[in-house]
Design a protein around this motif. Structure first.
Motif, mmCIF file in Angstrom:
data_model
loop_
_atom_site.group_PDB
_atom_site.id
_atom_site.type_symbol
_atom_site.label_atom_id
_atom_site.label_comp_id
_atom_site.label_asym_id
_atom_site.label_seq_id
_atom_site.Cartn_x
_atom_site.Cartn_y
_atom_site.Cartn_z
ATOM 1 N N ILE A 95 0.846 -1.187 0.000
ATOM 2 C CA ILE A 95 0.000 0.000 0.000
ATOM 3 C C ILE A 95 0.885 1.241 0.000
ATOM 4 O O ILE A 95 2.042 1.202 0.422
ATOM 5 C CB ILE A 95 -0.957 0.073 1.219
ATOM 6 C CG1 ILE A 95 -0.157 0.103 2.534
ATOM 7 C CG2 ILE A 95 -1.951 -1.069 1.205
ATOM 8 C CD1 ILE A 95 -1.013 0.414 3.743
ATOM 9 N N GLU A 96 0.338 2.324 -0.494
ATOM 10 C CA GLU A 96 0.976 3.633 -0.394
ATOM 11 C C GLU A 96 -0.086 4.626 0.045
ATOM 12 O O GLU A 96 -1.193 4.638 -0.509
ATOM 13 C CB GLU A 96 1.578 4.057 -1.737
ATOM 14 C CG GLU A 96 2.759 3.199 -2.170
ATOM 15 C CD GLU A 96 3.413 3.705 -3.445
ATOM 16 O OE1 GLU A 96 3.053 4.818 -3.897
ATOM 17 O OE2 GLU A 96 4.274 2.978 -3.977
ATOM 18 N N LEU A 97 0.231 5.415 1.050
ATOM 19 C CA LEU A 97 -0.722 6.403 1.538
ATOM 20 C C LEU A 97 0.024 7.539 2.214
ATOM 21 O O LEU A 97 1.238 7.478 2.423
ATOM 22 C CB LEU A 97 -1.756 5.772 2.475
ATOM 23 C CG LEU A 97 -1.248 4.959 3.678
ATOM 24 C CD1 LEU A 97 -0.876 5.849 4.847
ATOM 25 C CD2 LEU A 97 -2.304 3.953 4.093
ATOM 26 N N ASN A 98 -0.726 8.585 2.543
ATOM 27 C CA ASN A 98 -0.146 9.704 3.274
ATOM 28 C C ASN A 98 -1.188 10.231 4.237
ATOM 29 O O ASN A 98 -2.376 9.895 4.139
ATOM 30 C CB ASN A 98 0.336 10.796 2.316
ATOM 31 C CG ASN A 98 -0.789 11.325 1.459
ATOM 32 O OD1 ASN A 98 -1.633 12.090 1.904
ATOM 33 N ND2 ASN A 98 -0.816 10.897 0.193
ATOM 34 N N GLY A 99 -0.742 11.019 5.179
ATOM 35 C CA GLY A 99 -1.684 11.534 6.165
ATOM 36 C C GLY A 99 -1.023 12.470 7.152
ATOM 37 O O GLY A 99 0.067 13.002 6.897
ATOM 38 N N ASN B 119 3.124 15.629 9.086
ATOM 39 C CA ASN B 119 2.574 14.785 8.036
ATOM 40 C C ASN B 119 3.448 13.557 7.860
ATOM 41 O O ASN B 119 4.597 13.518 8.323
ATOM 42 C CB ASN B 119 2.496 15.564 6.721
ATOM 43 C CG ASN B 119 1.676 16.827 6.856
ATOM 44 O OD1 ASN B 119 0.579 16.808 7.410
ATOM 45 N ND2 ASN B 119 2.199 17.935 6.359
ATOM 46 N N PHE B 120 2.914 12.559 7.182
ATOM 47 C CA PHE B 120 3.720 11.372 6.906
ATOM 48 C C PHE B 120 3.374 10.812 5.536
ATOM 49 O O PHE B 120 2.258 10.971 5.035
ATOM 50 C CB PHE B 120 3.527 10.302 7.986
ATOM 51 C CG PHE B 120 2.183 9.627 7.958
ATOM 52 C CD1 PHE B 120 1.987 8.452 7.242
ATOM 53 C CD2 PHE B 120 1.101 10.162 8.648
ATOM 54 C CE1 PHE B 120 0.743 7.833 7.205
ATOM 55 C CE2 PHE B 120 -0.144 9.555 8.624
ATOM 56 C CZ PHE B 120 -0.325 8.381 7.903
ATOM 57 N N ASN B 121 4.369 10.175 4.944
ATOM 58 C CA ASN B 121 4.197 9.412 3.711
ATOM 59 C C ASN B 121 4.578 7.971 4.019
ATOM 60 O O ASN B 121 5.621 7.715 4.640
ATOM 61 C CB ASN B 121 5.077 9.968 2.594
ATOM 62 C CG ASN B 121 4.695 11.385 2.220
ATOM 63 O OD1 ASN B 121 3.536 11.671 1.952
ATOM 64 N ND2 ASN B 121 5.676 12.283 2.217
ATOM 65 N N TRP B 122 3.757 7.034 3.583
ATOM 66 C CA TRP B 122 3.931 5.626 3.937
ATOM 67 C C TRP B 122 3.931 4.787 2.672
ATOM 68 O O TRP B 122 2.995 4.848 1.875
ATOM 69 C CB TRP B 122 2.780 5.211 4.847
ATOM 70 C CG TRP B 122 2.772 3.776 5.301
ATOM 71 C CD1 TRP B 122 2.323 2.700 4.595
ATOM 72 C CD2 TRP B 122 3.214 3.282 6.565
ATOM 73 N NE1 TRP B 122 2.457 1.568 5.341
ATOM 74 C CE2 TRP B 122 2.998 1.888 6.558
ATOM 75 C CE3 TRP B 122 3.762 3.891 7.697
ATOM 76 C CZ2 TRP B 122 3.319 1.089 7.650
ATOM 77 C CZ3 TRP B 122 4.079 3.099 8.783
ATOM 78 C CH2 TRP B 122 3.863 1.718 8.763
ATOM 79 N N ALA B 123 4.999 3.990 2.470
ATOM 80 C CA ALA B 123 5.081 3.050 1.348
ATOM 81 C C ALA B 123 5.422 1.678 1.915
ATOM 82 O O ALA B 123 6.467 1.521 2.561
ATOM 83 C CB ALA B 123 6.135 3.493 0.343
ATOM 84 N N GLN B 124 4.558 0.718 1.690
ATOM 85 C CA GLN B 124 4.694 -0.607 2.291
ATOM 86 C C GLN B 124 4.712 -1.682 1.229
ATOM 87 O O GLN B 124 3.907 -1.670 0.304
ATOM 88 C CB GLN B 124 3.527 -0.828 3.250
ATOM 89 C CG GLN B 124 3.427 -2.217 3.842
ATOM 90 C CD GLN B 124 2.235 -2.340 4.762
ATOM 91 O OE1 GLN B 124 1.921 -1.426 5.530
ATOM 92 N NE2 GLN B 124 1.536 -3.452 4.689
ATOM 93 N N ARG B 125 5.652 -2.606 1.367
ATOM 94 C CA ARG B 125 5.692 -3.813 0.550
ATOM 95 C C ARG B 125 5.701 -5.006 1.498
ATOM 96 O O ARG B 125 5.729 -4.846 2.698
ATOM 97 C CB ARG B 125 6.949 -3.815 -0.338
ATOM 98 C CG ARG B 125 7.016 -2.629 -1.293
ATOM 99 C CD ARG B 125 5.905 -2.674 -2.329
ATOM 100 N NE ARG B 125 5.924 -1.520 -3.240
ATOM 101 C CZ ARG B 125 5.213 -0.424 -3.074
ATOM 102 N NH1 ARG B 125 4.420 -0.302 -2.012
ATOM 103 N NH2 ARG B 125 5.261 0.564 -3.936
ATOM 104 N N ALA B 126 5.680 -6.207 0.957
ATOM 105 C CA ALA B 126 5.550 -7.400 1.789
ATOM 106 C C ALA B 126 6.616 -7.471 2.881
ATOM 107 O O ALA B 126 6.330 -7.844 4.015
ATOM 108 C CB ALA B 126 5.602 -8.648 0.916
ATOM 109 N N ASP B 127 7.850 -7.104 2.559
ATOM 110 C CA ASP B 127 8.934 -7.249 3.533
ATOM 111 C C ASP B 127 9.657 -5.934 3.806
ATOM 112 O O ASP B 127 10.780 -5.935 4.315
ATOM 113 C CB ASP B 127 9.938 -8.308 3.065
ATOM 114 C CG ASP B 127 10.578 -7.959 1.726
ATOM 115 O OD1 ASP B 127 10.157 -6.953 1.109
ATOM 116 O OD2 ASP B 127 11.487 -8.682 1.298
ATOM 117 N N HIS B 128 9.038 -4.817 3.462
ATOM 118 C CA HIS B 128 9.742 -3.541 3.600
ATOM 119 C C HIS B 128 8.735 -2.418 3.834
ATOM 120 O O HIS B 128 7.639 -2.433 3.269
ATOM 121 C CB HIS B 128 10.549 -3.249 2.324
ATOM 122 C CG HIS B 128 11.624 -2.236 2.514
ATOM 123 N ND1 HIS B 128 12.920 -2.567 2.821
ATOM 124 C CD2 HIS B 128 11.600 -0.879 2.451
ATOM 125 C CE1 HIS B 128 13.652 -1.462 2.929
ATOM 126 N NE2 HIS B 128 12.868 -0.431 2.711
#
Length: 199
Positions: free
Chosen positions: A37-41, A59-68
């Motif tokens: 997922i990728e999101l911000n908030g 604020n934050f930016n979030w980028a998630q992959r299976a192992d990272h």
């Protein structure tokens, strides 16, 4: 038909209809968990330390992959405060003008570097409406079932949803509270998710 009996029948019919017409928000649950997922908030953090109340916003930016997981924390003025990279067995936090810090646990590392614990490992679940409860069971939030205490002591409340009436609503506002975390007391984090997408 006597008026009293007629009223009783009307009340009974209304009760039956109310039971059949359960709002969709009571049946809705979050969608299947996604590894990417990728999101911000936005974040609002409040806590007590050494008898003083501390408050932080950003604020934050979030980028998630299976192992990272990659997280960027940004000040209200748009300056990058810290970047966080989490991979299996290793987490690295970098602040402007400072040498990167690394540790096996990201949650302990954030408290060391930022002064308060940002629960990155928990947020992998929370941002999608999931958690592991105090009994170690998988919890899936919904507008009708929106509160849980996690296995590591956080009290979560999924306050608002992007579309509460959707078949699979997405969390918009999450409140996370913890009585104590090291030398931090009465820690509360308000998370507002602006956008989400599948990577």
């Amino acid at each position: 038909m006597p008026i009293t009996r007629r009223l009783n029948l009307l009340v009974l019919a209304a009760a039956i209809l109310a039971g059949c017409a359960t709002p969709s928000t009571n049946r809705a649950t979050v969608g299947a968990y996604r590894d990417s997922i990728e999101l911000n908030g936005r974040l609002a953090v409040n806590y007590q330390k050494d008898g003083k109340t501390e408050s932080l916003n950003g604020n934050f930016n979030w980028a998630q992959r299976a192992d990272h997981v990659d997280v960027e924390l940004v000040s209200p003025l748009g300056q990058t405060v810290a970047t966080i990279a989490v991979a299996p067995g290793m987490a690295t936090l970098t602040q402007a003008g400072r040498a990167p810090l690394s540790a096996p646990s990201i949650d302990g590392l954030t408290q060391q570097a930022l002064g308060w614990p940002l629960p990155v490992s928990g947020l992998r679940d929370w941002l999608q409406g999931y958690a592991v409860d105090a009994q170690g069971q998988r919890f899936g939030a919904s507008p009708a079932n929106n509160t849980v205490v996690t296995r590591d002591g956080w009290r979560l409340r999924f306050v608002d949803w992007h579309d509460a009436a959707a078949a699979q609503p997405v969390p918009r506002i999450i409140h996370a509270e913890r009585a104590a975390a090291g030398d931090i007391q009465d820690l509360s984090i308000r998370i507002v998710v602006n956008a989400a997408g599948q990577g």
